[in-house]
Design a protein around this motif. Structure first.
Motif, short mmCIF file in Angstrom:
data_model
loop_
_atom_site.label_atom_id
_atom_site.label_comp_id
_atom_site.label_asym_id
_atom_site.label_seq_id
_atom_site.Cartn_x
_atom_site.Cartn_y
_atom_site.Cartn_z
N PRO A 1 0.97 -1.17 0.03
CA PRO A 1 0.05 0.07 -0.06
C PRO A 1 0.92 1.18 -0.12
N MET A 2 0.11 2.18 -0.69
CA MET A 2 1.16 3.69 -0.73
C MET A 2 2.28 3.41 -1.40
N CYS A 3 2.39 2.69 -2.82
CA CYS A 3 3.62 2.31 -3.38
C CYS A 3 4.24 3.41 -4.22
N HIS A 4 3.61 4.54 -4.22
CA HIS A 4 4.08 5.67 -4.96
C HIS A 4 4.27 5.35 -6.41
N PHE A 5 5.65 5.47 -7.12
CA PHE A 5 5.34 5.19 -8.66
C PHE A 5 6.17 3.80 -8.77
N GLY A 6 6.22 2.87 -7.73
CA GLY A 6 6.12 1.44 -7.92
C GLY A 6 7.71 0.97 -7.93
N MET A 7 8.80 1.73 -7.47
CA MET A 7 10.06 1.41 -7.77
C MET A 7 10.32 0.09 -6.64
N ASP A 8 9.75 0.47 -5.27
CA ASP A 8 9.87 -0.65 -4.29
C ASP A 8 9.05 -1.87 -4.35
N THR A 9 7.88 -1.55 -4.83
CA THR A 9 6.99 -2.78 -5.46
C THR A 9 7.60 -3.66 -6.36
N LEU A 10 8.29 -3.00 -7.42
CA LEU A 10 8.94 -3.83 -8.68
C LEU A 10 10.47 -4.34 -8.10
N SER A 11 11.09 -3.71 -7.07
CA SER A 11 12.33 -4.31 -6.37
C SER A 11 11.98 -5.53 -5.57
N TRP A 12 10.58 -5.61 -5.09
CA TRP A 12 10.24 -6.84 -4.50
C TRP A 12 10.03 -8.01 -5.54
N ALA A 13 9.22 -7.60 -6.49
CA ALA A 13 9.00 -8.24 -7.75
C ALA A 13 10.35 -8.99 -8.17
N ARG A 14 11.39 -8.10 -8.48
CA ARG A 14 12.73 -8.66 -9.02
C ARG A 14 13.24 -9.77 -8.18
N LYS A 15 12.82 -9.67 -6.90
CA LYS A 15 13.41 -10.68 -5.78
C LYS A 15 12.32 -11.95 -5.81
N GLY A 16 11.40 -11.95 -6.63
CA GLY A 16 10.34 -13.00 -6.85
C GLY A 16 9.07 -13.25 -6.39
N ALA A 17 8.88 -11.76 -5.68
CA ALA A 17 7.56 -11.89 -4.97
C ALA A 17 6.43 -11.44 -6.10
N ILE A 18 5.32 -12.06 -5.73
CA ILE A 18 4.17 -11.81 -6.71
C ILE A 18 3.52 -10.41 -5.98
N THR A 19 3.71 -9.37 -6.78
CA THR A 19 3.32 -8.15 -6.10
C THR A 19 2.05 -7.23 -6.47
N THR A 20 1.55 -6.34 -5.57
CA THR A 20 0.38 -5.59 -6.00
C THR A 20 0.83 -4.42 -5.15
N GLY A 21 0.88 -3.34 -6.16
CA GLY A 21 0.90 -1.86 -5.43
C GLY A 21 -0.38 -1.15 -5.57
N VAL A 22 -0.46 -0.36 -4.52
CA VAL A 22 -1.59 0.37 -4.62
C VAL A 22 -1.39 1.89 -3.98
N ASP A 23 -1.71 2.73 -4.72
CA ASP A 23 -1.53 4.13 -4.41
C ASP A 23 -2.75 5.32 -4.62
N LEU A 24 -2.83 6.05 -3.91
CA LEU A 24 -3.92 7.33 -4.30
C LEU A 24 -3.85 8.16 -5.42
N SER A 25 -2.46 8.02 -5.97
CA SER A 25 -2.34 9.13 -7.17
C SER A 25 -2.34 8.26 -8.21
N ASP A 26 -3.31 8.89 -9.22
CA ASP A 26 -3.23 8.05 -10.49
C ASP A 26 -2.07 8.39 -11.35
N LYS A 27 -1.52 9.33 -11.29
CA LYS A 27 -0.22 9.76 -12.10
C LYS A 27 0.66 8.78 -11.76
N ALA A 28 0.91 8.40 -10.47
CA ALA A 28 1.96 7.58 -9.98
C ALA A 28 1.46 5.98 -10.28
#
Ligand SMILES: C[S@@+](CC[C@H](N)C(=O)[O-])C[C@H]1O[C@@H](n2cnc3c(N)ncnc32)[C@H](O)[C@@H]1O
Length: 273
Positions: A59-86
């Motif tokens: 939750p509150m993943c901003h523009f997704g770099m951390d979410t994708l960093s966990w995905a790079r480690k093999g996690a099946i990720t879902t990022g959520v944020d209030l900002s449509d631009k992010a």
């Protein structure tokens, strides 16, 4: 001010700062695109490298770099944020880097209506609790999305720092819950950025956070406090140490700048969301 207007103002600010953050030194998008993780050593060590195959909600993943960093480690990720631009940016980044992830644009409080899934891990980091309108509801939602036995991990700015102004003077009430208006200029990623729109923020004490989680049946494994942070929180009073962390220059005045909590959802039924 009405809750909806507060949410609108906060969303506008996050939409405005997203392109600024994407170009900032702090976020260092170029390195991320070359394969460097955006995660800090602390969360990698504490949450662990063993996320492969696990479902992870961010939750509150901003523009997704951390979410994708966990995905790079093999996690099946879902990022959520209030900002449509992010979220737009995060989806583009996922495509460009060929790292699969789901991204959802939603207010945190409305997430139970937007997402019907339980997760092995929920990860939140750096500058999230101040956007939470109700800490008890937050913990309920965390518990709602965790599988039994699942892990919740947060690394966050220490609320003790809420009493200090940017020029490091004791200025505010630790127990003030908000919402408070913040109309300071710039952003934490670039204090000189030409941006000034008000945001509305809440504050919670360490005990507020811990009690909210335990009341929802989460077992706290630990609470850690750290004398370093990852951005220039008090410009002029901080330096970067050999580990690339921001610390207070004055060695005699060391305060907690970050805290982390790791908790497990107990294996029995607790209150339903
Ligand atoms: C400081 S950032 C999170 C930090 C993140 N770890 C990072 O550095 O990229 C806070 C994020 O919370 C999001 N946010 C603020 N209020 C929100 C809300 N009510 N629901 C969901 N996301 C929200 C903002 O859009 C922003 O992207």
């Amino acid at each position: 001010m009405r809750r909806n207007d507060i949410l609108k103002a906060n969303k506008k600010w996050w939409n405005d700062v997203t392109p600024i953050h994407a170009k900032s030194k702090l976020y260092n998008l170029a390195s991320f695109k070359k394969g460097k993780t955006s995660l800090e050593k602390t969360e990698i060590t504490e949450l662990g490298n063993n996320v492969r195959g696990k479902t992870l909600l961010h939750p509150m993943c901003h523009f997704g770099m951390d979410t994708l960093s966990w995905a790079r480690k093999g996690a099946i990720t879902t990022g959520v944020d209030l900002s449509d631009k992010a979220i737009e940016f995060a989806k583009e980044l996922s495509k460009e880097t060929h790292i699969p992830s789901t991204f959802i644009c939603s207010d945190f409080n409305k997430l139970p209506k937007a997402l019907n899934k339980k997760f092995d891990i929920i990860f939140m980091s750096y500058g999230v609790l101040c956007w939470i309108t109700d800490i008890n509801k937050w913990a309920k939602i965390i518990s709602h999305f965790l599988k039994k036995g699942g892990t919740f991990y947060i690394i966050e700015l220490h609320p003790f720092t809420n009493i200090l102004s940017y020029d490091f003077k004791i200025s505010y009430n630790y127990f003030d819950k908000g919402p408070d208006i913040d109309d300071s200029e710039g952003t934490y990623a670039d204090w000189n950025a030409p941006i000034k729109s008000p945001t509305y923020v809440w504050s919670y004490t360490i005990s507020n956070v811990i009690n909210a989680l335990t009341q929802q049946g989460l077992k706290i494994e630990y609470v850690h406090e750290f004398p370093f942070t990852m951005y220039d929180q008090f410009p002029g009073f901080m330096k970067i140490n050999e580990k690339n962390q921001y610390v207070l220059k004055n060695k005699k005045i060391q305060i907690p700048l970050l805290f982390s909590i790791k908790a497990t959802k107990q294996n029995f039924n607790t209150a339903k969301y």
